[in-house]
Each structure stands twice: as structure tokens, then as C-alpha cells.
Enzyme design. Structure first.
Site, short mmCIF file in Angstrom:
data_model
loop_
_atom_site.label_atom_id
_atom_site.label_comp_id
_atom_site.label_asym_id
_atom_site.label_seq_id
_atom_site.Cartn_x
_atom_site.Cartn_y
_atom_site.Cartn_z
CE LYS B 97 7.75 -8.30 -2.65
NZ LYS B 97 6.46 -8.97 -2.51
N GLY B 158 -2.53 -8.33 -0.65
CA GLY B 158 -3.63 -9.28 -0.48
C GLY B 158 -5.01 -8.67 -0.57
CB ALA B 184 1.24 -5.19 -2.96
N GLY B 185 -1.66 -5.87 -4.36
CA GLY B 185 -2.98 -5.29 -4.53
C GLY B 185 -3.63 -5.51 -5.88
CG ASN B 206 1.22 -14.75 -3.75
OD1 ASN B 206 2.15 -14.93 -2.99
ND2 ASN B 206 0.32 -15.71 -3.93
#
Lengths: 66, 256
Positions: B97, B158, B184-185, B206
Site C-alpha cells: 500500500k 483518521g 481513509a476517512g 482503520n
């Protein structure tokens, strides 16, 4: 001799091998990748690779991350 | 069977999970299990030689999960390539990644350095999944250099803010010939569902799984969100209309 392990200056006796250094700092050789002066070392070379004055060694491992 | 295929490899799950920021290894494993994921991301860092910790890998079943090392922390192409090579030397399959994020405040991906690194890594035989700005033109360039996927961001890493880049991701999906993974997000299962409804091939989550008291339950919720969105996409969403269109008959009313 002075070498740099993960950017930190360290003193070791001459003719210390990478394998010996990993044992001295308590790092499992199966769990790290080792880079010596920007070249990746394979694990089979740890015992036969001897450190020299001013060598730069990086010990790297997987950590949690996104 | 509706499978996700990346670089010739099939996956049943369309939810990838990042392993960062969990309160404990138990919470991380609960998130991995609950999500049904088959791909998990990890990072590479220097060993703390004053305090060599337990290896993360003792907690990840490598037969069950494909380890996807990231190049987080790289500020330019050279650093990212170095990290990818180290990951491969550590015995990982050559999947990476790719992340190049020079700005520590928003952690936005550098399009130029990411593209440079992608080109180098593809030539070296890596399967490259690039974290990238939601830019359809850049997506074309990534595809041309041979990346395995496109991973446009929904919002900065995040932030849990959801699919703020919706319109641009939609164009990327429309034009892509390789899987699009929104990364992401995404902070809620509904955000993941929204991306999948639009036709994203997968999502990577995540923070939303780590930022909760119950990572196992949250990851099951995300798994359902992803499945719901995927099924809605496959079925085909109805068109949006400005005016009402009655769902009940407009005849037989009880009035004169």
C-alpha cells in the site's frame, strides 16, 4: 568502534557480527529486517557480516498501522 | 460468486482493515475477525532497541490474512521505495500500500511523488495499491504505470468524516479499469455503504474500528455496511426525482 544503530551512536568491540549485535540487543533475527549502509542484508548473511567503524545499521520490524 | 479480484487474486471480502491505533492486540484481532477481512495493512518502523517489543506478527494469522505493508512515514518517492523493498525483504508477498504523505497536518498524499514511486515499484514487480488524492486525472496516470488498484481518499486519514470526495470518486469509478478501493476517512458503516453503492470495489477502514469501545461489534457493522452497499450497487439503485412519485395507487380513494 562506533556504529550507528537506528540512528543512535553505539560502541562495540571490533569484529562484532550483525548476528552478535542482534543477540546483544535482544532482537529476534526472525522478526527484523536489517539494512546495513542502505543495503538490505539477508538473514543468512547475519553471522558472516562483521561491522566496521561508522557503519549505519537499521533494524526494522512490522508494527500496527493503517 | 461476487469476488473482488486484485492482480489476479480473488477475495470474498470487500473490506480491508488497518491494524493501527487499537487499544490492545485483542481489540485489533476482534476487528479483523468481525470484519471478515482478508487483507490487513501493517507499517514498518525501527525496532526500539532499548525495549524490543513483541512482534505484531505473532497476533496475525498469515494463512488467513494477506499482509499489506504500507509505506507510511515516507515523505517522498525514494523513502517509499526503500520501505517497500524492506517489507519484501521481511518475507512479505510483494504487495504494497503505497503512501507518500509529506504534510504531517492533513497527511494528504503527494500525487507527484506517489506516481513516481508507483512507477518504480511496478517495474520491480510489486503489486502496488496507491493511496492517492481523489483526482481522476491522476487515477489515469496511476493505471498507465500499472498499479493494481486505485485508492482515493474519502477524507483525510483518521478524520472519520466520510466520503467528502464523493463526486470525484464517482468519476474515478466511472473511468477505472482496475479496482477502486476507497481508503481513509470512512468513519461509519453508512459511509462505507455509500462508497459501495456508488460502485467502489472495496473500502479500507482503520480508525473507525479502533476509535470505539467495541471493535468487534463495530467491525461487524462495517462488514454489513459494505455488503449492503455492494448488493445495492449490483441490484441497481433507482433514479432520483425532484417530484414525488406515489408508491400507492392513485385510484379508489374513499372520497367523493
Amino acid at each position: 568502534m562506533t556504529i550507528y544503530v537506528n540512528g543512535e551512536q553505539q560502541e562495540y568491540e571490533a569484529d562484532f557480527s550483525v548476528q552478535q549485535l542482534l543477540e546483544a540487543v535482544g532482537v529476534n533475527p526472525d522478526r527484523v529486517v536489517v539494512e546495513l549502509n542502505r543495503t538490505i542484508l539477508s538473514q543468512s548473511d547475519f553471522s558472516a557480516t562483521f561491522l566496521k567503524q561508522s557503519d549505519r545499521l537499521e533494524l526494522i520490524q512490522f508494527v500496527a498501522g493503517g | 460468486m461476487d469476488e473482488l479480484i486484485i492482480a489476479g487474486r480473488s477475495f470474498r471480502s470487500r473490506l480491508m482493515v488497518g491494524t493501527g491505533k487499537f487499544a490492545s492486540n485483542q481489540a485489533m484481532v476482534a476487528a479483523m475477525e468481525g470484519s471478515g477481512c482478508e487483507i490487513v495493512t501493517v507499517a514498518l518502523r525501527r525496532v526500539d532497541i532499548d525495549n524490543p517489543a513483541d512482534s505484531l506478527l505473532t497476533h496475525i494469522d498469515r494463512d488467513r490474512y494477506l499482509l499489506l505493508p504500507n509505506t507510511s512515514g515516507a515523505r517522498n518517492a525514494e523513502e517509499a521505495v526503500r520501505l517497500a523493498r524492506l517489507a519484501r525483504a521481511a518475507g512479505c508477498e510483494p504487495w504494497v500500500k503505497l503512501e507518500v504523505t509529506p504534510d504531517p497536518y492533513y497527511l494528504l498524499p503527494d500525487p507527484i511523488e506517489t506516481l513516481k514511486a508507483a512507477e518504480i515499484l511496478v517495474k520491480e514487480g510489486f503489486i502496488v495499491l496507491p493511496y492517492m488524492p481523489a483526482d481522476p486525472v491522476l487515477a489515469r496516470h496511476m493505471e498507465e504505470v500499472g498499479t493494481a488498484t486505485l485508492m482515493p481518499l474519502g477524507a483525510p486519514i483518521g478524520t472519520n468524516r466520510g466520503l467528502r470526495t464523493r463526486d470525484l470518486v464517482s468519476i474515478i469509478i466511472e473511468q477505472a479499469n482496475i479496482p477502486v478501493v476507497v481508503d481513509a476517512g470512512l468513519g461509519a458503516p453508512s459511509h462505507a455503504a455509500e462508497a459501495m453503492e456508488m460502485g467502489a470495489d472495496a473500502v479500507l477502514v482503520n480508525t473507525a474500528l479502533a476509535d470505539t469501545l467495541d471493535s468487534g461489534t463495530m467491525s461487524r457493522a462495517f462488514c454489513k455496511g459494505v455488503q449492503a452497499g455492494r448488493e445495492a450497487y449490483l441490484a441497481g439503485l433507482g433514479p432520483q426525482r425532484r417530484q414525488a412519485e406515489a408508491s400507492s395507487p392513485l385510484t379508489g380513494f374513499l372520497r367523493d
